[in-house]
Design a protein around this motif. Structure first.
Motif, mmCIF file in Angstrom:
data_model
loop_
_atom_site.group_PDB
_atom_site.id
_atom_site.type_symbol
_atom_site.label_atom_id
_atom_site.label_comp_id
_atom_site.label_asym_id
_atom_site.label_seq_id
_atom_site.Cartn_x
_atom_site.Cartn_y
_atom_site.Cartn_z
ATOM 1 N N CYS A 1 0.837 -1.203 0.000
ATOM 2 C CA CYS A 1 0.000 0.000 0.000
ATOM 3 C C CYS A 1 0.872 1.255 0.000
ATOM 4 C CB CYS A 1 -0.918 -0.004 1.223
ATOM 5 S SG CYS A 1 -1.956 -1.480 1.352
ATOM 6 N N LEU A 2 0.629 2.136 -0.955
ATOM 7 C CA LEU A 2 1.417 3.349 -1.149
ATOM 8 C C LEU A 2 0.529 4.578 -0.949
ATOM 9 C CD1 LEU A 2 3.170 2.114 -4.428
ATOM 10 C CD2 LEU A 2 4.010 1.884 -2.082
ATOM 11 N N HIS A 3 0.811 5.362 0.070
ATOM 12 C CA HIS A 3 -0.017 6.514 0.428
ATOM 13 C C HIS A 3 0.179 7.693 -0.534
ATOM 14 C CE1 HIS A 3 3.502 8.659 1.955
ATOM 15 N NE2 HIS A 3 3.841 7.563 2.643
ATOM 16 N N GLY A 4 -0.595 8.740 -0.330
ATOM 17 C CA GLY A 4 -0.519 9.925 -1.176
ATOM 18 C C GLY A 4 0.512 10.930 -0.707
ATOM 19 N N SER A 5 0.603 12.062 -1.413
ATOM 20 C CA SER A 5 1.570 13.113 -1.098
ATOM 21 C C SER A 5 1.389 13.639 0.316
ATOM 22 C CB SER A 5 1.422 14.281 -2.085
ATOM 23 O OG SER A 5 1.701 13.856 -3.400
ATOM 24 N N SER A 6 2.510 13.906 0.977
ATOM 25 C CA SER A 6 2.515 14.424 2.352
ATOM 26 C C SER A 6 1.730 13.503 3.286
ATOM 27 C CB SER A 6 1.944 15.845 2.397
ATOM 28 O OG SER A 6 2.699 16.706 1.571
ATOM 29 N N GLY A 7 1.750 12.207 2.960
ATOM 30 C CA GLY A 7 0.984 11.250 3.747
ATOM 31 C C GLY A 7 1.861 10.352 4.591
ATOM 32 N N ARG A 8 1.214 9.323 5.119
ATOM 33 C CA ARG A 8 1.895 8.340 5.965
ATOM 34 C C ARG A 8 1.093 7.041 5.908
ATOM 35 N NH1 ARG A 8 0.040 12.511 8.482
ATOM 36 N NH2 ARG A 8 2.118 13.348 8.881
ATOM 37 N N PRO A 9 1.706 5.925 6.267
ATOM 38 C CA PRO A 9 1.003 4.637 6.185
ATOM 39 C C PRO A 9 -0.336 4.613 6.917
ATOM 40 C CG PRO A 9 3.340 4.268 6.519
ATOM 41 C CD PRO A 9 3.129 5.754 6.652
ATOM 42 N N ALA A 10 -0.418 5.318 8.050
ATOM 43 C CA ALA A 10 -1.651 5.296 8.841
ATOM 44 C C ALA A 10 -2.833 5.923 8.106
ATOM 45 C CB ALA A 10 -1.437 6.011 10.168
ATOM 46 N N ASP A 11 -2.570 6.704 7.047
ATOM 47 C CA ASP A 11 -3.651 7.342 6.300
ATOM 48 C C ASP A 11 -4.614 6.323 5.695
ATOM 49 O OD1 ASP A 11 -2.441 9.743 6.893
ATOM 50 O OD2 ASP A 11 -1.612 10.062 4.894
ATOM 51 N N TRP A 12 -4.144 5.104 5.495
ATOM 52 C CA TRP A 12 -5.002 4.084 4.899
ATOM 53 C C TRP A 12 -6.137 3.659 5.825
ATOM 54 C CZ3 TRP A 12 -5.231 2.886 -0.018
ATOM 55 C CH2 TRP A 12 -4.114 3.076 -0.831
ATOM 56 N N GLY A 13 -5.968 3.856 7.136
ATOM 57 C CA GLY A 13 -6.987 3.395 8.054
ATOM 58 C C GLY A 13 -7.214 1.901 7.905
ATOM 59 N N SER A 14 -8.470 1.506 7.858
ATOM 60 C CA SER A 14 -8.803 0.082 7.725
ATOM 61 C C SER A 14 -9.052 -0.322 6.269
ATOM 62 C CB SER A 14 -10.045 -0.237 8.562
ATOM 63 O OG SER A 14 -11.162 0.514 8.099
ATOM 64 N N PHE A 15 -8.796 0.594 5.328
ATOM 65 C CA PHE A 15 -9.115 0.341 3.915
ATOM 66 C C PHE A 15 -8.497 -0.962 3.391
ATOM 67 C CE2 PHE A 15 -8.889 0.858 -0.672
ATOM 68 C CZ PHE A 15 -10.123 1.426 -0.986
ATOM 69 N N PRO A 16 -7.194 -1.209 3.596
ATOM 70 C CA PRO A 16 -6.618 -2.458 3.061
ATOM 71 C C PRO A 16 -7.302 -3.712 3.594
ATOM 72 C CG PRO A 16 -4.875 -0.927 3.662
ATOM 73 C CD PRO A 16 -6.159 -0.365 4.214
ATOM 74 N N GLU A 17 -7.615 -3.722 4.881
ATOM 75 C CA GLU A 17 -8.270 -4.894 5.468
ATOM 76 C C GLU A 17 -9.708 -5.052 4.965
ATOM 77 O OE1 GLU A 17 -4.797 -3.837 7.381
ATOM 78 O OE2 GLU A 17 -6.593 -2.567 7.336
ATOM 79 N N GLU A 18 -10.345 -3.925 4.660
ATOM 80 C CA GLU A 18 -11.723 -3.986 4.174
ATOM 81 C C GLU A 18 -11.792 -4.509 2.739
ATOM 82 O OE1 GLU A 18 -13.506 -0.176 4.680
ATOM 83 O OE2 GLU A 18 -13.101 -0.098 6.814
ATOM 84 N N VAL A 19 -10.841 -4.088 1.903
ATOM 85 C CA VAL A 19 -10.901 -4.484 0.492
ATOM 86 C C VAL A 19 -10.188 -5.803 0.221
ATOM 87 C CG1 VAL A 19 -11.110 -2.084 -0.240
ATOM 88 C CG2 VAL A 19 -8.843 -3.171 -0.202
ATOM 89 N N ALA A 20 -9.298 -6.209 1.116
ATOM 90 C CA ALA A 20 -8.544 -7.443 0.906
ATOM 91 C C ALA A 20 -8.390 -8.195 2.227
ATOM 92 C CB ALA A 20 -7.183 -7.131 0.299
ATOM 93 N N PRO A 21 -9.475 -8.671 2.801
ATOM 94 C CA PRO A 21 -9.417 -9.290 4.129
ATOM 95 C C PRO A 21 -8.588 -10.564 4.209
ATOM 96 C CG PRO A 21 -11.574 -9.637 3.126
ATOM 97 C CD PRO A 21 -10.858 -8.653 2.266
ATOM 98 N N THR A 22 -8.361 -11.222 3.073
ATOM 99 C CA THR A 22 -7.577 -12.460 3.093
ATOM 100 C C THR A 22 -6.199 -12.296 2.469
ATOM 101 O OG1 THR A 22 -8.450 -13.244 0.970
ATOM 102 C CG2 THR A 22 -9.693 -13.813 2.971
ATOM 103 N N ILE A 23 -5.811 -11.051 2.170
ATOM 104 C CA ILE A 23 -4.504 -10.795 1.566
ATOM 105 C C ILE A 23 -3.621 -10.057 2.567
ATOM 106 C CG2 ILE A 23 -3.285 -9.606 -0.300
ATOM 107 C CD1 ILE A 23 -5.747 -9.964 -2.037
ATOM 108 N N ARG A 24 -2.424 -10.554 2.743
ATOM 109 C CA ARG A 24 -1.479 -9.922 3.665
ATOM 110 C C ARG A 24 -1.083 -8.559 3.113
ATOM 111 N NH1 ARG A 24 4.288 -11.423 4.338
ATOM 112 N NH2 ARG A 24 3.867 -12.684 2.494
ATOM 113 N N SER A 25 -1.182 -7.509 3.923
ATOM 114 C CA SER A 25 -0.866 -6.154 3.462
ATOM 115 C C SER A 25 0.377 -5.597 4.151
ATOM 116 C CB SER A 25 -2.056 -5.215 3.693
ATOM 117 O OG SER A 25 -2.334 -5.073 5.063
#
Length: 196
Positions: free
Chosen positions: A6-30
């Motif tokens: 997961c690659l965040h946007g400009s002036s961002g940080r990994p935490a910006d994703w929130g729970s989005f990766p787990e919601e869209v890919a619950p069985t894929i390691r992120s």
């Protein structure tokens, strides 16, 4: 074993994703990467010219380095990429410059990293492009240009123009479409963080 980078946007940080990766890919390691360039209160994966445009040489160099870094996570196993905004743009650059470095990509609000370039068939992996019809940060036709370039490079591109702006659709269309597209991939889920 597939991994979702997961690659965040400009002036961002990994935490910006929130729970989005787990919601869209619950069985894929992120794995959430942090851009290596300090930017305002966060980080970014590449810089832009003073007029806000992309320097093709600069993003090419950054994409090459990022692709090499990603390859060290699980040698021999190409990961999926998911990027938002500038994270989606550098993910697109990786697809076009290093087709074998990824198994596919979800590109949320990207812009073409090489807008004036033409690409021959490269065996480019599949991609999902989710663009915003009212995105004031993207020039008209940006998503279509990128989709055309990726298809020329051999990618099976699915593109949706959502009735929203640069941010994620409040009605949840980004989540629904990304989850449906990623459902073809499956692996045990686990999360982590690091810096590119």
């Amino acid at each position: 074993m597939v991994m979702l980078i997961c690659l965040h946007g400009s002036s961002g940080r990994p935490a910006d994703w929130g729970s989005f990766p787990e919601e869209v890919a619950p069985t894929i390691r992120s794995h959430r990467l942090q851009g290596g360039i300090p930017s305002n209160d966060g980080h970014t994966f590449f810089t832009k010219l003073p007029d806000g445009t992309i320097d093709p040489a600069e993003i090419a160099t950054r994409a090459d380095a990022l692709a090499a870094h990603i390859a060290t996570f699980e040698p021999g196993a190409a990961p999926l990429l998911m990027g938002y905004s500038s994270g989606a743009t550098i993910a697109a650059a990786i697809l076009l410059r290093h087709p074998s470095a990824s198994a596919g990509a979800v590109l949320l609000r990207p812009q073409p990293p090489f807008p004036d370039a033409s690409f021959p068939p490269l065996g480019c992996p599949p991609a999902l492009i989710l663009a915003g019809r009212h995105d004031a940060r993207r020039v008209p036709g940006a998503a279509e240009t990128l989709a055309r370039q990726l298809r020329s490079a051999g990618s099976d591109v699915e593109m949706h123009m959502l009735d929203t702006g640069h941010g994620l659709d409040p009605a949840g269309q980004d989540r629904q479409l990304a989850k449906a597209w990623l459902a073809r991939f499956a692996a045990p889920a686990k999360d982590g963080n690091s810096q590119a």
